[in-house]
Write an enzyme that holds these catalytic residues in place. Structure first.
Site, mmCIF file in Angstrom:
data_model
loop_
_atom_site.group_PDB
_atom_site.id
_atom_site.type_symbol
_atom_site.label_atom_id
_atom_site.label_comp_id
_atom_site.label_asym_id
_atom_site.label_seq_id
_atom_site.Cartn_x
_atom_site.Cartn_y
_atom_site.Cartn_z
ATOM 1 N N HIS A 68 -33.099 -29.260 -21.097
ATOM 2 C CA HIS A 68 -32.447 -30.567 -21.034
ATOM 3 C C HIS A 68 -33.443 -31.644 -20.635
ATOM 4 C CE1 HIS A 68 -29.855 -33.580 -18.798
ATOM 5 N NE2 HIS A 68 -29.413 -33.642 -20.025
ATOM 6 N N GLU A 71 -35.312 -32.583 -23.675
ATOM 7 C CA GLU A 71 -34.502 -33.428 -24.558
ATOM 8 C C GLU A 71 -34.658 -34.903 -24.188
ATOM 9 O OE1 GLU A 71 -30.233 -35.148 -24.435
ATOM 10 O OE2 GLU A 71 -30.141 -32.969 -24.294
ATOM 11 N N HIS A 72 -34.627 -35.201 -22.893
ATOM 12 C CA HIS A 72 -34.811 -36.585 -22.435
ATOM 13 C C HIS A 72 -36.215 -37.087 -22.770
ATOM 14 C CE1 HIS A 72 -31.354 -37.612 -19.616
ATOM 15 N NE2 HIS A 72 -31.041 -36.408 -20.068
ATOM 16 N N GLU A 148 -27.911 -38.347 -13.705
ATOM 17 C CA GLU A 148 -26.957 -37.742 -14.636
ATOM 18 C C GLU A 148 -26.227 -36.568 -13.987
ATOM 19 O OE1 GLU A 148 -26.870 -35.732 -19.131
ATOM 20 O OE2 GLU A 148 -28.773 -36.363 -18.235
#
Length: 445
Positions: A68, A71-72, A148
């Site tokens: 993840h 991904e950012h 997040e």
């Protein structure tokens, strides 16, 4: 088409028509990249996805949250484009672009006009192949991801879901949160994420899919240009089944929060992607909690007014699956709601479903499947999951035929297997353990 179409890795070219009159084509490039398209004659836009067959379950100790995190980072700039350049490229043409990390894959996707397909392929291809993972951007994005995670922790439904998976898949990679934990994100080093990138983001592990207004031969040329001059390679083998998770132990996970409403999930293991009973599970899920006419919705909301939201769910992975019920209710109603869930489980294992419920569930599923394919994003996603999952394409006609073959006896047999398994219950809200009569387990979190 009356059976799934196999997608063998060694086949350089594959093409076949679908029941809806579209044409699916698949090419395996010399670099090992696989390109799949579904041309929709009436479309004016194209949905594009770059798929990488790595998800949170593939992370090693020290890398938790890296998929993840990566991904950012891929949106933060490449050797050719800054983060602003990437954003401007899509904003200036009214396009949409984003990414998603799952437990078994990562996807970078966009939807643009047909005229802007070359731009989208080039920009996302640049992100996937040439990201720099700048150290300064890494530290900045660490803060963004922590925010997040904090936002998710403030959402009782998200928190209940994470607690459910952690308990249902205790000690298994599928039980880990996709985004990592605050501790793992604070601890992970750039070198770990960079190693993750270099290991998995090779052309041989990437699938590019597109649906809508797309010319397959043109897309193949665009993708080849995006990856540049790389050595020949064969596609990576598809994910193989790993050791299934241990059986569920009855357990209650209680997370106290000063919320007005309690979020709860009760469930167990389900069916994996390869299980032939998946169409039967679709029917069972629809009858139990899949819509406003479902048993749980009617009993919990319409007759008793105990909850605004109540539904069932059945995610599937290559070698594991889950099945459960979610609801949100007032603290005083938790015990009664859990009792209703158990009652409905027992009713379904005792007598199954009626012929009317079967017909209604089939209509719901078949209609939803058909309507979903009005969306090019759904078609693009179907291609990616077909290629990365079990390695076969299931057409709408085949899916509808499988659902149509489901009988009431099939549902009863599955219910007696699925709904008699030990259950995990996760509860988030302002309740005490004494309020949860009938819930198994005794461990707070």
């Amino acid at each position: 088409m009356n059976r799934p179409v196999p997608l063998p890795l060694e086949a350089p070219e594959t093409a076949f028509p679908t029941a809806g009159g579209t044409l699916v084509r698949r090419s395996v490039l010399a670099s090992g990249v696989r390109v799949l398209t579904e041309a929709v004659p009436s479309a004016r836009s194209t949905s594009i996805g770059y798929w990488v067959g790595v998800g949170s379950r593939d992370e090693q100790p020290g890398q938790y949250g890296s998929t993840h995190f990566l991904e950012h980072l891929l949106f933060k700039g490449t050797r050719e484009r800054s983060a602003l350049d990437i954003a401007v490229a899509f904003d200036s043409v009214g396009g949409e672009h984003n990414a998603a990390t799952a437990k078994e894959y990562t996807c970078y996707y966009a939807r643009v006009r047909d005229l802007d397909v070359p731009m989208a392929v080039a920009v996302i291809g640049d992100m996937v192949t040439n990201s720099v993972l700048d150290p300064e951007a890494f530290d900045v994005e660490r803060g963004v991801i922590l925010e997040e995670l904090a936002m998710a922790a403030d959402d009782p439904a998200d928190l209940a879901g994470e607690a459910f998976f952690a308990a249902a898949f205790a000690g298994h990679a599928l039980g880990r949160p996709i985004g990592g934990t605050p501790d793992s994100i604070r601890a992970v080093e750039r070198d770990e994420v960079l190693d993750h990138y270099r290991q998995h983001y090779m052309p041989s592990g990437i699938v590019v899919t597109a649906a809508g207004a797309v010319d397959h031969d043109q897309l193949v040329e665009l993708v080849a240009a995006a990856f540049g001059d790389v050595p020949p390679a064969t596609p990576n083998p598809r994910r193989s089944a790993e050791v299934p998770a241990e059986g569920v132990e009855p357990r209650l996970e209680l997370i106290r929060r000063p919320t007005e409403q309690v979020s709860l999930i009760r469930g167990s293991h389900g069916l994996d992607l390869r299980d032939d009973r998946r169409p039967v599970l679709s029917v069972l899920n629809a009858v139990l909690g899949g819509g406003m006419s479902s048993r749980l919705f009617q009993e919990v909301r319409e007759r008793r007014g105990l909850a605004y939201a109540v539904s069932s769910f059945a995610p599937a992975y290559l070698d594991n699956g889950a099945f459960g019920v979610y609801a949100g209710c007032a603290p005083d109603n938790v015990g009664a709601l859990l009792g209703i869930v158990d009652d409905e489980f027992r009713k379904m294992t005792d007598s199954g479903i009626s012929a009317d419920e079967l017909a209604r569930a089939k209509g719901q599923i078949e209609g939803a499947l058909t309507l979903s394919l009005e969306d090019t994003d759904a078609r693009m996603t179907r291609l990616g999951r077909s290629e990365l999952g079990v390695g076969e394409f299931t057409d709408l006609a085949t899916a509808l035929e499988r659902v149509d073959r489901v009988s009431t006896d099939d549902v009863l047999d599955l219910a007696r297997d699925l709904l008699t398994r030990p259950v995990v219950t996760s509860v988030v809200g302002a309740v005490d353990r004494a309020d949860l009569e009938g819930a198994p387990g005794a461990d707070d979190v």
